[in-house]
Design a protein around this motif. Structure first.
Motif, short mmCIF file in Angstrom:
data_model
loop_
_atom_site.label_atom_id
_atom_site.label_comp_id
_atom_site.label_asym_id
_atom_site.label_seq_id
_atom_site.Cartn_x
_atom_site.Cartn_y
_atom_site.Cartn_z
N GLU A 28 7.49 -0.94 -3.96
CA GLU A 28 7.28 -0.53 -5.35
C GLU A 28 7.33 -1.80 -6.19
OE1 GLU A 28 10.15 2.49 -6.26
OE2 GLU A 28 9.67 3.55 -4.40
N THR A 80 0.43 -8.62 2.96
CA THR A 80 -0.79 -7.84 3.15
C THR A 80 -0.80 -6.65 2.19
OG1 THR A 80 0.16 -6.37 4.82
CG2 THR A 80 -0.82 -8.45 5.61
N ASP A 81 -1.97 -6.07 2.00
CA ASP A 81 -2.08 -4.87 1.17
C ASP A 81 -1.25 -3.73 1.76
OD1 ASP A 81 -3.74 -6.15 -0.62
OD2 ASP A 81 -5.58 -5.39 0.30
N GLN A 82 -1.23 -3.67 3.08
CA GLN A 82 -0.43 -2.63 3.75
C GLN A 82 1.07 -2.83 3.46
OE1 GLN A 82 -0.93 -2.46 7.99
NE2 GLN A 82 0.27 -0.58 8.19
N GLU A 83 1.53 -4.08 3.55
CA GLU A 83 2.95 -4.35 3.23
C GLU A 83 3.23 -4.02 1.77
OE1 GLU A 83 3.84 -7.99 6.37
OE2 GLU A 83 2.85 -8.44 4.46
N ALA A 84 2.30 -4.36 0.89
CA ALA A 84 2.48 -4.10 -0.54
C ALA A 84 2.52 -2.62 -0.85
CB ALA A 84 1.37 -4.77 -1.34
N SER A 85 1.74 -1.82 -0.10
CA SER A 85 1.70 -0.38 -0.37
C SER A 85 3.05 0.28 -0.12
CB SER A 85 0.61 0.30 0.47
OG SER A 85 0.97 0.31 1.83
N GLY A 86 3.86 -0.29 0.75
CA GLY A 86 5.18 0.27 1.02
C GLY A 86 6.24 -0.20 0.03
#
Length: 114
Positions: A112, A104-110
């Motif tokens: 690098e 998810t985008d949320q997982e990706a935001s965490g």
């Protein structure tokens, strides 16, 4: 979002007879649950379609942040019998790292993901 495993893990592979053994190790502890969720035995079997003629077993090693896969009947009989270019399965780890998984985008935001 699709992310290639090369950005999330490293891997090592080898052989035991006609079985390829691939270790997939998360680069960080927070990545391990994504690997557990997305890199299933079925997914690995599909990725190695045409190479892996037997079953794929997956073992979870949470204390190491790793998954271990056994790809049975993958090496043309094994190192001493096979005419395959890679009869010991040394390149299988690199091949596995080419899989793209969905996060998810949320997982990706965490993460690098440079």
């Amino acid at each position: 979002m699709q992310v290639q495993l090369t950005k999330l893990a490293h891997a090592r592979s080898g052989d035991k007879g006609d079985t390829a053994n691939i270790g997939l190790i998360a680069l960080r502890d927070d990545i391990y649950p994504l690997l557990v969720r997305e890199v299933t035995a079925e997914r690995v079997k599909q990725h190695f379609k045409g190479i892996c003629k037997g079953q794929v077993e997956r073992f979870e090693l949470p204390n190491l942040g790793a998954l271990n896969f056994l790809l049975h009947e993958s090496l043309g009989g094994g190192g001493t019998l096979s005419l395959m270019t890679d009869a010991q399965g040394k390149t299988f780890s690199t091949a596995l790292l080419r899989i793209e998984i969905e996060i998810t985008d949320q997982e990706a935001s965490g993460l690098e993901l440079a």
